[in-house]
Design a protein around this motif. Structure first.
Motif, PDB file in Angstrom:
ATOM      1  N   PRO A  83      -3.435  -1.785  11.112  1.00 48.96           N
ATOM      2  CA  PRO A  83      -2.152  -1.432  11.745  1.00 48.96           C
ATOM      3  C   PRO A  83      -1.578  -0.090  11.307  1.00 48.96           C
ATOM      4  CG  PRO A  83      -2.071  -3.627  10.766  1.00 48.96           C
ATOM      5  CD  PRO A  83      -3.348  -2.995  10.314  1.00 48.96           C
ATOM      6  N   VAL A  84      -0.869   0.502  12.249  1.00 47.78           N
ATOM      7  CA  VAL A  84      -0.082   1.712  12.044  1.00 47.78           C
ATOM      8  C   VAL A  84       1.308   1.368  12.570  1.00 47.78           C
ATOM      9  CG1 VAL A  84       0.234   4.130  12.721  1.00 47.78           C
ATOM     10  CG2 VAL A  84      -2.074   3.196  12.446  1.00 47.78           C
ATOM     11  N   ALA A  85       2.335   1.702  11.810  1.00 51.03           N
ATOM     12  CA  ALA A  85       3.704   1.469  12.270  1.00 51.03           C
ATOM     13  C   ALA A  85       4.516   2.708  11.969  1.00 51.03           C
ATOM     14  CB  ALA A  85       4.307   0.252  11.572  1.00 51.03           C
ATOM     15  N   GLY A  86       5.414   3.043  12.868  1.00 48.25           N
ATOM     16  CA  GLY A  86       6.207   4.234  12.618  1.00 48.25           C
ATOM     17  C   GLY A  86       7.273   4.457  13.661  1.00 48.25           C
ATOM     18  N   VAL A  87       7.745   5.699  13.675  1.00 49.15           N
ATOM     19  CA  VAL A  87       8.746   6.117  14.650  1.00 49.15           C
ATOM     20  C   VAL A  87       8.266   7.396  15.325  1.00 49.15           C
ATOM     21  CG1 VAL A  87      10.731   5.048  13.505  1.00 49.15           C
ATOM     22  CG2 VAL A  87      10.105   7.388  12.937  1.00 49.15           C
TER      23      VAL A  87
END
Length: 188
Positions: A83-87
């Motif tokens: 997973p990659v999570a961000g804004v």
């Protein structure tokens, strides 16, 4: 896909009759098809929906930025399937069309919900905005937490990765780009 997950669990030596693993292959398939890879089924045009005509852009006057910050997204790294999570921070100068603010989030998700590198995600969003809206200047700046960097290899638990992409007038380091970065800095 369900069968492949069963094979993966079996190859890992896990008992498929374990109470916690019953139904896991189906749940994994559902998550991947409906949430992690659903971006392949949507075009940028569909994500942006009906666009609106800008009265100032039709007169050739607009050189003002539309900026939406902190659009939360999740994605999967194509190298490790982690997973990659961000804004994402998205900006554009109105051209022939404008998009609703919520549609910008949908555009980010179209590309984030594919197996894509962070750098390519930023480029795809900026490029699609320029093309679909006929914008003379677009930008997408992404800040993310990469699980492949945080959980394996270097194990940099606090690392934040950044990627930027610019099209048209925002590609130059001029007044519009300085205005964009002033707005991004002002929000912190």
């Amino acid at each position: 896909m369900t069968r492949a997950v069963e094979d993966f669990l079996r190859a890992a030596g896990l008992p498929l009759d374990d109470e916690n693993l019953r139904g896991t292959p189906q749940r994994v398939m559902d998550a991947w098809c409906r949430e992690f890879l659903d971006g392949y089924a949507v075009t940028p045009e569909e994500a942006l929906g009906g666009t609106f005509t800008s009265s100032s852009s039709s007169r050739g006057e607009s050189r003002e930025l539309v900026v939406v910050t902190d659009l939360r997204f999740h994605s999967m790294c194509p190298h490790h399937l982690l997973p990659v999570a961000g804004v994402a921070h998205v900006a554009y100068v109105p051209g022939k069309g404008m998009a609703g603010f919520g549609r910008l989030s949908a555009l980010v998700d179209v590309f984030a919900h594919r197996l894509i590198l962070q750098e390519d995600l930023a480029r795809e969003v900026a490029s699609a905005l320029a093309r679909v809206l006929g914008s003379p200047g677009t930008a997408c700046i992404i800040e993310a937490e990469q699980s492949c960097l945080r959980l394996r290899g270097a194990r940099q638990h606090q690392a934040i990765t950044h990627a930027e992409a610019y099209e048209g007038e925002l590609r130059k380091d001029g007044a519009l780009r300085r205005e964009l970065w002033a707005r991004l800095g002002a929000r912190r």
